[in-house]
Scaffold this motif. Structure first.
Motif, PDB file in Angstrom:
ATOM      1  N   PHE A 197      20.929  -3.946  -8.546  1.00  0.00           N
ATOM      2  CA  PHE A 197      22.417  -3.951  -9.319  1.00  0.00           C
ATOM      3  C   PHE A 197      22.628  -2.853  -9.892  1.00  0.00           C
ATOM      4  O   PHE A 197      22.341  -1.849  -9.893  1.00  0.00           O
ATOM      5  CB  PHE A 197      21.977  -5.379 -10.614  1.00  0.00           C
ATOM      6  N   ASP A 198      24.234  -3.243  -9.701  1.00  0.00           N
ATOM      7  CA  ASP A 198      25.228  -2.655 -10.964  1.00  0.00           C
ATOM      8  C   ASP A 198      25.540  -2.340 -11.670  1.00  0.00           C
ATOM      9  O   ASP A 198      25.733  -3.502 -12.264  1.00  0.00           O
ATOM     10  CB  ASP A 198      26.418  -2.892  -9.793  1.00  0.00           C
ATOM     11  N   ILE A 199      24.804  -1.531 -12.634  1.00  0.00           N
ATOM     12  CA  ILE A 199      24.927  -1.587 -14.280  1.00  0.00           C
ATOM     13  C   ILE A 199      26.742  -1.174 -14.698  1.00  0.00           C
ATOM     14  O   ILE A 199      26.314  -2.386 -15.995  1.00  0.00           O
ATOM     15  CB  ILE A 199      24.083   0.001 -14.693  1.00  0.00           C
ATOM     16  N   ARG A 201      28.428  -2.972 -14.119  1.00  0.00           N
ATOM     17  CA  ARG A 201      29.398  -4.022 -13.764  1.00  0.00           C
ATOM     18  C   ARG A 201      28.450  -5.116 -14.721  1.00  0.00           C
ATOM     19  O   ARG A 201      28.470  -5.908 -15.375  1.00  0.00           O
ATOM     20  CB  ARG A 201      28.901  -4.627 -11.927  1.00  0.00           C
ATOM     21  N   LEU A 202      27.496  -4.878 -14.880  1.00  0.00           N
ATOM     22  CA  LEU A 202      26.313  -5.549 -15.418  1.00  0.00           C
ATOM     23  C   LEU A 202      26.826  -5.333 -16.517  1.00  0.00           C
ATOM     24  O   LEU A 202      27.108  -6.658 -17.999  1.00  0.00           O
ATOM     25  CB  LEU A 202      25.015  -5.375 -15.766  1.00  0.00           C
ATOM     26  N   THR A 203      27.250  -4.206 -16.900  1.00  0.00           N
ATOM     27  CA  THR A 203      27.983  -3.482 -18.506  1.00  0.00           C
ATOM     28  C   THR A 203      29.647  -4.847 -19.033  1.00  0.00           C
ATOM     29  O   THR A 203      29.340  -5.055 -19.745  1.00  0.00           O
ATOM     30  CB  THR A 203      28.102  -2.225 -18.403  1.00  0.00           C
ATOM     31  N   GLU A 205      29.994  -7.405 -17.695  1.00  0.00           N
ATOM     32  CA  GLU A 205      29.481  -8.542 -18.199  1.00  0.00           C
ATOM     33  C   GLU A 205      29.241  -9.259 -19.906  1.00  0.00           C
ATOM     34  O   GLU A 205      29.270  -9.765 -19.999  1.00  0.00           O
ATOM     35  CB  GLU A 205      28.470  -9.640 -17.430  1.00  0.00           C
ATOM     36  N   VAL A 206      28.576  -7.462 -20.352  1.00  0.00           N
ATOM     37  CA  VAL A 206      27.930  -8.106 -21.815  1.00  0.00           C
ATOM     38  C   VAL A 206      29.378  -7.972 -22.052  1.00  0.00           C
ATOM     39  O   VAL A 206      28.767  -8.424 -23.578  1.00  0.00           O
ATOM     40  CB  VAL A 206      27.105  -6.670 -21.851  1.00  0.00           C
ATOM     41  N   LYS A 236      16.892  -7.261 -13.835  1.00  0.00           N
ATOM     42  CA  LYS A 236      18.267  -7.160 -14.351  1.00  0.00           C
ATOM     43  C   LYS A 236      18.727  -7.802 -15.984  1.00  0.00           C
ATOM     44  O   LYS A 236      19.451  -7.302 -16.591  1.00  0.00           O
ATOM     45  CB  LYS A 236      19.248  -7.292 -13.363  1.00  0.00           C
ATOM     46  N   GLY A 240      19.874  -6.320 -18.960  1.00  0.00           N
ATOM     47  CA  GLY A 240      21.064  -6.854 -20.177  1.00  0.00           C
ATOM     48  C   GLY A 240      20.590  -7.458 -21.023  1.00  0.00           C
ATOM     49  O   GLY A 240      21.591  -7.097 -22.253  1.00  0.00           O
TER      50      GLY A 240
END
Length: 346
Positions: A197-199, A201-203, A205-206, A236, A240
Motif C-alpha cells: 500500500f501507499d504509505i 496516502r495512508l498518512t 487519511e490519518v 495496513k 494506520g
C-alpha cells in the motif's frame, strides 16, 4: 590468605602427623622398655600406618565433602534428585563451591529485584488503570445526575450533557479496546495481513482522522514535503494504528499553534524510515527507556489531565516488533520530539 586450598592437602598433613606420632611412640616405647627394636621397624611401621591412614582419610573426607556439596547444590537448584560430578580431593573444591554459591546468590538477588519491580509495576498499573476508568465514569455520573435532577427538561443543557457523557463512554471504550489490543499483542494472539500500500496516502487519511483534535490546539499537520506514492509491505490496518497513535501523541503533548510533520526517507533499497516530528514540550532523555511501558507517563500530574489510555506507545512498539521493525525516539525538552520507525519497501 589460606595456604590450604585443596582437601588432599589436609589428608596428607593429617597422615604425616599420624606417622610422626607413631614414630615418636615407637621411640618412646623402646626407651621406656629398653627394648631392642630393629631400624626397619622405625621405618616400615610408621609408613604402613601413614598409608592406611591416608587411604581411610581420603575415602571418608571425599565422601563427606561430596555429600555436603550435593546437599548444597540440592538447596541451590531446589531439586531433590540432582546429579553432580563427584569432586576429587586434589581439586580446588572450595573455590569452585564458592564461585557456584556466589553465582547462585547473584541470581537470587536478581530474581528478588525482578519480583520487586513487577510488584511496583502492578501497583502502578492498577493505579493508572483505575484513574483512566474512574475519571470518565465520574464525569458521566455527574452529567447523568444533573439531567435526572431537572436538566433533562432544560433544552439548553440536556443535549450538551448527553454529548459529553457519550464522550466519556467513548473514552472508557477506548481504554478497554487498548487493553484488549495490548493483551493480544503481548501474547502474540494476532496475525499480520501483509499487503502492498501507499504509505503517503495512508498518512493523509490519518491526518483527516486526527484533524479535529489538532484544530483544538491549532496544530498544523503536514508532510515534510510533497511525496510521490511510496509503496511499502506491511499490515495496513496496524500501520494506520501506529500513525494514529503517534500523531495523536504529538497533538496531546504539542504546544498551541504548533506543528507536526511526517517525513519519509529511504535508508536503503529495501527499507523506509518514517519520522513523526513535532515542536511540542519534549521529553527528558532519562524517560526514553520507559516510554513504551504500559501507562507510563513522563509527568504524571500533568499527563493525567490528558485524554488517552496510556497504552498508545506500548501498542506501537508491539506492532513494530511484530513486523520485525524498529521504533526509536529522540527528543529535547522545550524543542520537540521525533519518533522514527522503519518499514519494508514493496
Amino acid at each position: 590468605m589460606s595456604l590450604i586450598k585443596k582437601p588432599i592437602q589436609v589428608v596428607l598433613i593429617a597422615s604425616a602427623i599420624l606417622m610422626v606420632m607413631v614414630l615418636v611412640g615407637l621411640i618412646g616405647v623402646s626407651f621406656v622398655m629398653e627394648a631392642d627394636i630393629h631400624l626397619w621397624v622405625y621405618i616400615v611401621f610408621p609408613l604402613f600406618v601413614g598409608v592406611v591412614a591416608l587411604l581411610l582419610f581420603y575415602y571418608f573426607i571425599e565422601r563427606f565433602i561430596n555429600q555436603e556439596i550435593k546437599a548444597i547444590y540440592r538447596v541451590i537448584s531446589k531439586k531433590k534428585n540432582i546429579k553432580i560430578n563427584p569432586v576429587k580431593l586434589n581439586e580446588n573444591v572450595f573455590q569452585s563451591l564458592s564461585e557456584t554459591t556466589a553465582a547462585w546468590a547473584e541470581t537470587q538477588q536478581k530474581q528478588i529485584e525482578n519480583l520487586e519491580e513487577q510488584a511496583n509495576f502492578r501497583r502502578e498499573f492498577l493505579g493508572n488503570l483505575a484513574h483512566e476508568l474512574k475519571t470518565p465514569v465520574f464525569s458521566i455520573q455527574g452529567y447523568i445526575l444533573t439531567l435526572l435532577e431537572g436538566g433533562l427538561e432544560d433544552e439548553t443543557v440536556n443535549r450538551d450533557f448527553l454529548i459529553k457523557a457519550s464522550r466519556g463512554v467513548d473514552r472508557i471504550t477506548s481504554v478497554l479496546d487498548d487493553l484488549d489490543n495490548i493483551s493480544r499483542y503481548e501474547f502474540n494472539r494476532f496475525n499480520l495481513k501483509l499487503t502492498k500500500f501507499d504509505i503517503v496516502r495512508l498518512t493523509k487519511e490519518v491526518f483527516d482522522t486526527t484533524q479535529s483534535s489538532a484544530e483544538e490546539k491549532n496544530i498544523t499537520l503536514s508532510l515534510f514535503q510533497n511525496y510521490d506514492p511510496i509503496m511499502v509491505s506491511a499490515d495496513k490496518g496496524k500501520i494506520g494504528q501506529v500513525l494514529i497513535n503517534l500523531i495523536s501523541n504529538s497533538i496531546s503533548y504539542g504546544i498551541e499553534n504548533g506543528h507536526t510533520q511526517i517525513k519519509f526517507s529511504k535508508v536503503s533499497r529495501k527499507q523506509l524510515s518514517v519520522e513523526i516530528i513535532d515542536d511540542g514540550i519534549g521529553i527528558e532523555e532519562e524517560h526514553f527507556n520507559r516510554l513504551f511501558e504500559r501507562f507510563y507517563r513522563v509527568e504524571k500530574s500533568r499527563a493525567r489531565n490528558l485524554a488517552g489510555s496510556g497504552l498508545g506507545l506500548p501498542i506501537v512498539k508491539h506492532i513494530m516488533e511484530a513486523h520485525q521493525q524498529s521504533i526509536t525516539v529522540n527528543s529535547t525538552v522545550g524543542e520537540g520530539s521525533v519518533f522514527t520507525f522503519t518499514l519494508d519497501l514493496a
